[in-house]
Enzyme design. Structure first.
Site, PDB file in Angstrom:
ATOM      1  N   THR A  37      28.383  62.079  16.120  1.00 12.35           N
ATOM      2  CA  THR A  37      28.165  62.807  17.374  1.00 12.35           C
ATOM      3  C   THR A  37      27.123  62.115  18.238  1.00 12.35           C
ATOM      4  O   THR A  37      27.052  62.361  19.436  1.00 12.35           O
ATOM      5  CB  THR A  37      27.683  64.243  17.087  1.00 12.35           C
ATOM      6  N   SER A 128      19.194  51.694   5.790  1.00 14.76           N
ATOM      7  CA  SER A 128      18.196  50.649   5.554  1.00 14.76           C
ATOM      8  C   SER A 128      18.118  49.725   6.766  1.00 14.76           C
ATOM      9  O   SER A 128      17.059  49.168   7.052  1.00 14.76           O
ATOM     10  CB  SER A 128      18.532  49.862   4.293  1.00 14.76           C
ATOM     11  N   ASP A 173      19.897  56.958  13.658  1.00 13.32           N
ATOM     12  CA  ASP A 173      19.193  56.346  12.526  1.00 13.32           C
ATOM     13  C   ASP A 173      17.820  55.836  12.937  1.00 13.32           C
ATOM     14  O   ASP A 173      16.818  56.061  12.254  1.00 13.32           O
ATOM     15  CB  ASP A 173      20.012  55.184  11.958  1.00 13.32           C
ATOM     16  N   TYR A 223      34.104  51.652  12.633  1.00 12.78           N
ATOM     17  CA  TYR A 223      33.083  52.401  13.376  1.00 12.78           C
ATOM     18  C   TYR A 223      33.222  52.132  14.876  1.00 12.78           C
ATOM     19  O   TYR A 223      33.289  53.054  15.687  1.00 12.78           O
ATOM     20  CB  TYR A 223      31.687  51.979  12.887  1.00 12.78           C
TER      21      TYR A 223
END
Ligand code: GLA
Length: 382
Positions: A37, A128, A173, A223
């Site tokens: 989202t 990461s 992220d 993606y």
């Protein structure tokens, strides 16, 4: 944060470069709900965790810069005025990308040395990469007095990922890693890049991660494809992002898009709504509702958005069979990595043990269980 990790980068830096470094810890993240989202201008609900990347960084007078990844036993020397992306999948692209994006903003940095090491399991979907980018930009900002705000720093990290790593990621992220607050999750509005902290104390329940220990290839291109599909539907609807569209709007253009893209856009609209409902459920201490929203999120990711995989679906199906697991879903970009489970504390160990056996029987490989602490964002370690 692991003190051992910090000590490792510190002593490695000192023995290699004979100087005292600046030490930084930058965390990975979990996400309670709100998947795919962020790049649609919607809501996400992540939290920084106690696993992440430790960095030791200092200026260099060697006439070049050096980056060392202790985990990979890899060292790279580079010159700041000759940067270009290394081959796809190289770890140094995260470092180069951040440096290049700082330079693109007309900020001047000099040569530096950096030693990095992390304790986020690779491919676990706990970001990461964002932790690494943030550690580099945070360190350079400090060393060279760049006066970047935290928001500018995360935008630099995100652009590094777009332009040097090749993943057109959203902002979740990098935001969670930079702005994390101990014991809190952040309801982040990705349109304004502002968040509201929610203290997370589920009393007799807790969050538990189960790592499939798989990362299917092609996840980066899948993606980017999802992102373009969303953007094309938004363009058709004449809105900036799917955040601005309703299910009714979408229905009106149903015959102009493929059934697959219709389902993807529908998923996004519904997931943005679920994320806001999840925040309400947490405010009301209503864990049953929160759990149901988490299961519904997985269902959408599996059947509508199609970013799950057999291993993740198996773990969620196992969770559903156990009444003490209120909710479970895949977490992060998908195609592997972890599930996040909302589970009764009294049941966590027994469930983890039984899932480990059934997962091994089914896939002939191990899954791993993690309990994480919600933690502060990227910071200097004294
Ligand atoms: C990856 C991306 C994030 C976000 C998630 C899916 O982690 O980096 O920006 O899109 O996938 O929610």
């Amino acid at each position: 944060m692991s003190t051992k990790l910090i000590n490792e980068v510190k002593s490695s830096f000192k023995s290699t470069f004979k100087k005292d470094p600046l030490l930084i810890f930058s965390p990975g993240r979990i996400n309670i709900i709100g998947e795919h989202t962020d790049y649609n201008g919607g809501f996400v609900f992540p939290a920084a965790v106690d696993k992440g990347i430790a960095a030791a960084i200092q200026k260099s007078d060697a006439g070049h810069s050096t980056a060392i990844a202790l985990d990979l036993d890899s060292a790279i020397e580079f010159e700041l005025d000759k940067l270009k992306p290394s081959k796809e999948g190289s770890w140094e692209n995260y470092v180069f990308g951040v440096v290049a994006e700082i330079q693109n903003r007309n900020k001047v940095i000099g040569d530096f040395n950096i030693v990095l090491k992390g304790d986020i399991p690779a491919g676990s979907g706990m970001s990461s990469s964002a932790a690494l980018e943030n550690s580099v930009v945070f360190g350079l900002n400090e060393l060279f007095d760049l006066s970047l705000t935290k928001t500018e720093m995360i935008l630099i990290s995100q652009k590094a990922e777009h332009n040097y790593v090749g993943v057109n990621c959203g902002i979740m992220d990098q935001y969670a890693s930079m702005f994390g607050i101990k014991n809190n999750a952040l309801l982040l509005d990705c349109r304004t890049i502002e968040s509201k902290p929610y203290e997370i104390d589920f009393k007799d329940h807790q969050l538990m991660l189960i790592n499939t220990n798989v990362k299917h290839s092609l996840s980066d291109s899948a993606y980017n494809d999802r992102r373009s599909a969303c953007e094309s539907v938004a363009a058709l609807l004449k809105v900036a992002t799917l955040r601005d569209a309703s299910e009714e709007d979408l229905e009106k253009v149903m015959d102009k898009i493929t059934p697959e893209n219709y389902q993807k856009a529908l998923y996004v609209i519904q997931e943005i709504d679920r994320t806001q409902k999840a925040a309400k459920a947490i405010e009301n201490n209503d864990l049953e509702t929160l759990g149901a929203l988490i299961y519904a999120s997985h269902n959408g990711l599996q059947h509508q958005y199609k970013v799950s995989c057999e291993e993740l679906d198996f773990l969620v199906a196992q969770a559903k069979k156990n009444k003490k697991v209120l909710g479970a879903r895949m977490m992060g970009g998908g195609f592997g990595g972890c599930t996040i489970n909302l589970i009764a504390k009294s049941e966590a160990k027994a469930f983890a043990d039984s899932v480990a056996i059934s997962y091994k029987n089914k896939f002939n490989k191990e899954c791993s269980v993690y309990f994480v602490e919600l933690s502060d964002g990227t910071h200097i370690v004294q």
